[in-house]
Design an enzyme around this catalytic site. Structure first.
Site, PDB file in Angstrom:
ATOM      1  CG  MET A  96       6.191  -3.490   4.921  1.00 53.86           C
ATOM      2  SD  MET A  96       4.993  -2.222   4.478  1.00 53.86           S
ATOM      3  CE  MET A  96       5.912  -1.288   3.274  1.00 53.86           C
TER       4      MET A  96
ATOM      5  NE  ARG B 253       6.774  -2.908  -0.276  1.00 57.66           N
ATOM      6  CZ  ARG B 253       8.011  -2.617   0.119  1.00 57.66           C
ATOM      7  NH1 ARG B 253       8.981  -3.502  -0.067  1.00 57.66           N
ATOM      8  NH2 ARG B 253       8.273  -1.458   0.686  1.00 57.66           N
TER       9      ARG B 253
ATOM     10  CE1 TYR C 110      -2.728   0.422  -1.220  1.00 53.82           C
ATOM     11  CE2 TYR C 110      -3.979   1.555   0.471  1.00 53.82           C
ATOM     12  CZ  TYR C 110      -3.918   0.646  -0.556  1.00 53.82           C
ATOM     13  OH  TYR C 110      -5.045  -0.026  -0.927  1.00 53.82           O
ATOM     14  CD  GLU C 111       0.995  -1.635   2.712  1.00 58.16           C
ATOM     15  OE1 GLU C 111       2.101  -1.795   3.251  1.00 58.16           O
ATOM     16  OE2 GLU C 111      -0.055  -1.489   3.358  1.00 58.16           O
ATOM     17  N   GLY C 112       4.728   1.332   0.136  1.00 57.56           N
ATOM     18  CA  GLY C 112       5.931   1.661  -0.617  1.00 57.56           C
ATOM     19  C   GLY C 112       5.543   2.143  -1.991  1.00 57.56           C
TER      20      GLY C 112
END
Length: 595
Positions: free
Chosen positions: A291, A295, A439-441
């Protein structure tokens, strides 16, 4: 139709003049990566992006991906483009030479990623997700798994995915239900459904390697009971050739606002064979490695789109004739002046430019730190670099995607009604870029990560990796008359950041919701202050060169953009500071039933 030209001149400035890229070759393992080698690599990457990937951007958006009988077809031209891409070695740029990679510095790879994202954001996701899978497997996989899968991932013959999200759980992965049952031969049977899986199924590679989060029997509840498994689309025989189809299939593809050339899939695992990556119940460690890499890459998506939109807006503003300059006709021989003469158009263009060039410098700083983290022989410097990367990862992801979206919207606004239709390609940038904030947090999660994890970590040690160099810079340059117009605004923003940091830390100890209420504004304040520091440094580098020896005006434009950032964009920090200091009562005291 929008066009794209890789900003190689500015990339070289950031890499070699701002970040001291000439000393990359002094790091162990990077000895061959001198400027004489790096420059041609960047130029070749630019050609691939401009000539192969960008021409497919609009057509890929209009055609999208299709699903027929469980097979996903990418838009016309993607298969051939990917073939050229992986045969050219672009999938292996920053990968470990032990597995066939070229081992280039992250400082160089980051610039290449930006070009790919500018040229064709949808396409970028296929090699981008593979890179995330590569990182997790490289860092946590067994030697047997590495030997089987990493060479093919590095080569680009196989691709990778991250299978995390499920219908009932996104950010809260502790709620996931996918199961992993051990078998007698040491493998596992994976059963469950994953959603929003980028590049989950496609026709670009002969095999797809899914990294899947699942629970073992009797696993602890929550995130402490999550393990990671490698699940290939096709099983691999002992000789390395592909065997039968595994029990994993695409159930459907999402119909999205943007990035339509990227297949976003619902993936069903029906007793699919998989192998454990890392230790049982320790899957979150491997996931965060994946992740965090993603990010930083998603931050580059924001930058890439900002640059592409800026180029399209500038080209249009030079050509579009509308009205006369407020101070009198600038082109009396024409029926009207080009709109680039108008103050508000210049405001939008300079905002795009200042954000794009500032974010490029921030990305280069993070990438440079990644190189030091992995290669520097001094353990203390490696630790400092690791701390800095940990601190800025949520800032890079959230700030650069927020600003990328703002820049894309400004680019569309410059074109007016023509920006809203497909012909010029500007509205696609707005649609494509929007997902990067999610996305990706989500960016709200990035802000919570910054205030909840990074600020208090190791008694504030991570913060010192940013605060100390900025404080030293302000102190040593404060008496420099030439730099005063850049250093003074930076100093004021830095004081606000210091005060806000102390306030958020105190509030978080007293009431976590107070820190949460301040989180998004705090991240933006932090990010803008970081850009101000970098803009002051870019002005310092450029001022001595912005004269007779600046025939194309590059350095003069750099100084002028720095001036615009300090005078027109950095003042946002004052309002952000006021909002942070106001506290969270106005939002948290609001009655739920009144929404």
């Amino acid at each position: 139709m929008a066009s794209y030209k890789a900003p190689l001149r500015d990339m070289r400035f950031v890499l070699f003049e701002l970040m001291g890229g000439d000393d990359i070759a002094s790091l162990p393992g990077y000895e061959e990566f001198t400027r004489d080698l790096i420059d041609p690599v960047l130029e070749e990457a630019a050609k691939v992006c401009e000539e192969v990937l960008h021409p497919l951007n609009r057509s890929g958006d209009e055609e999208g991906c299709t699903l027929e009988n469980g097979v996903v077809r990418t838009p016309k031209g993607f298969v051939d483009a990917y073939r050229q891409f992986h045969e050219g070695g672009w999938t292996s740029i920053a990968c470990d030479p032990e597995y066939g990679g070229q081992g280039l510095p992250k400082a160089v790879d980051t610039l290449i990623v930006e070009m790919i994202c500018s040229a064709n954001l949808s396409f970028s996701l296929y090699p981008g997700l593979t890179q995330g899978a590569y990182v997790a497997l490289h860092d946590f996989g067994s030697e047997a798994l590495k030997q089987i899968y990493l060479p093919k991932l590095v080569e680009g013959a196989w691709s990778g995915t991250m299978c995390l999200t499920e219908p009932q759980c996104g950010t809260d992965l502790g709620l996931l239900r996918t199961r992993a049952a051990p078998t007698e031969d040491g493998a596992y049977k994976i059963t469950g459904t994953k959603i929003f899986i980028s590049a989950g199924e496609h026709d670009l590679t002969e095999n797809i390697i899914h990294l899947v989060l699942a629970r073992l029997p009797g696993a602890p509840k929550g995130t402490k009971g999550i393990s990671m498994f490698l699940v290939p689309k096709y099983l691999v025989k002992e000789d390395g050739s592909l065997g039968p189809r595994n029990g994993v299939a695409c159930g459907s593809i999402e119909h999205k606002m943007g990035i339509k050339g990227s297949s976003t899939c619902v993936m069903n695992f029906d007793e699919a064979t998989g192998w454990l990556v890392g230790e049982p119940h320790k899957g979150m460690r491997a996931m965060f490695a994946m992740m965090n890499a993603e990010r930083l890459a998603v931050g580059m998506q924001g930058l890439g789109v900002a640059e592409a939109s800026y180029q399209g807006a500038v080209a249009y503003a030079r050509e579009r004739l509308q009205g006369r300059s407020l101070s009198g006709a600038k082109h009396p021989e024409k029926p009207a002046d080009p709109i680039i003469v108008h103050p508000d158009v210049r405001r939008m263009l300079l905002t795009q430019r200042a954000y794009a060039e500032g974010c490029r410098a921030l990305a280069a700083w993070a990438a440079r730190s990644l190189d030091l983290q992995s290669r520097c022989p001094d353990p203390a410097m490696r630790q400092e670099a690791e701390d800095f990367v940990a601190l800025v990862t949520p800032i890079v992801k959230a700030l650069m995607t927020d600003l990328g979206s703002e820049a894309a919207n400004l680019g569309m606004q410059v074109l007016g009604g023509h920006g809203y239709i497909r012909e010029h390609g500007m509205e696609q940038y707005v649609r494509d870029c929007r997902i990067a904030q999610i996305y990706e947090g989500t960016n709200g999660i990035q802000a919570l990560d910054l205030v909840g994890r990074k600020l208090p970590a190791n008694v504030g040690r991570l913060l010192r990796r940013f605060f100390h160099p900025v404080s030293d810079y302000i102190e040593t340059r404060s008496e420099d008359k030439a730099l005063r117009e850049f250093v003074q605004p930076l100093g004021k923003a830095f004081v606000r950041l210091q005060q806000a940091t102390a306030a958020v830390a105190r509030a978080g100890l007293r009431d976590p919701e107070e820190a949460g209420a301040a989180a998004t504004d705090y991240l933006r304040l932090f990010g803008l202050t970081a850009l101000a520091y970098l803009w002051a440094r870019m002005a310092e580098v450029s001022l001595p060169k912005a004269g007779a020896d600046d025939p194309d005006g590059f350095y003069a434009a750099k100084v002028a953009t720095a001036r615009f950032f300090m005078q027109r964009l950095l003042p946002q920090t004052s309002g952000l500071f006021t909002g942070i200091m106001a506290g969270g009562e106005s939002m948290m005291a609001f009655e739920e039933a009144a929404f």
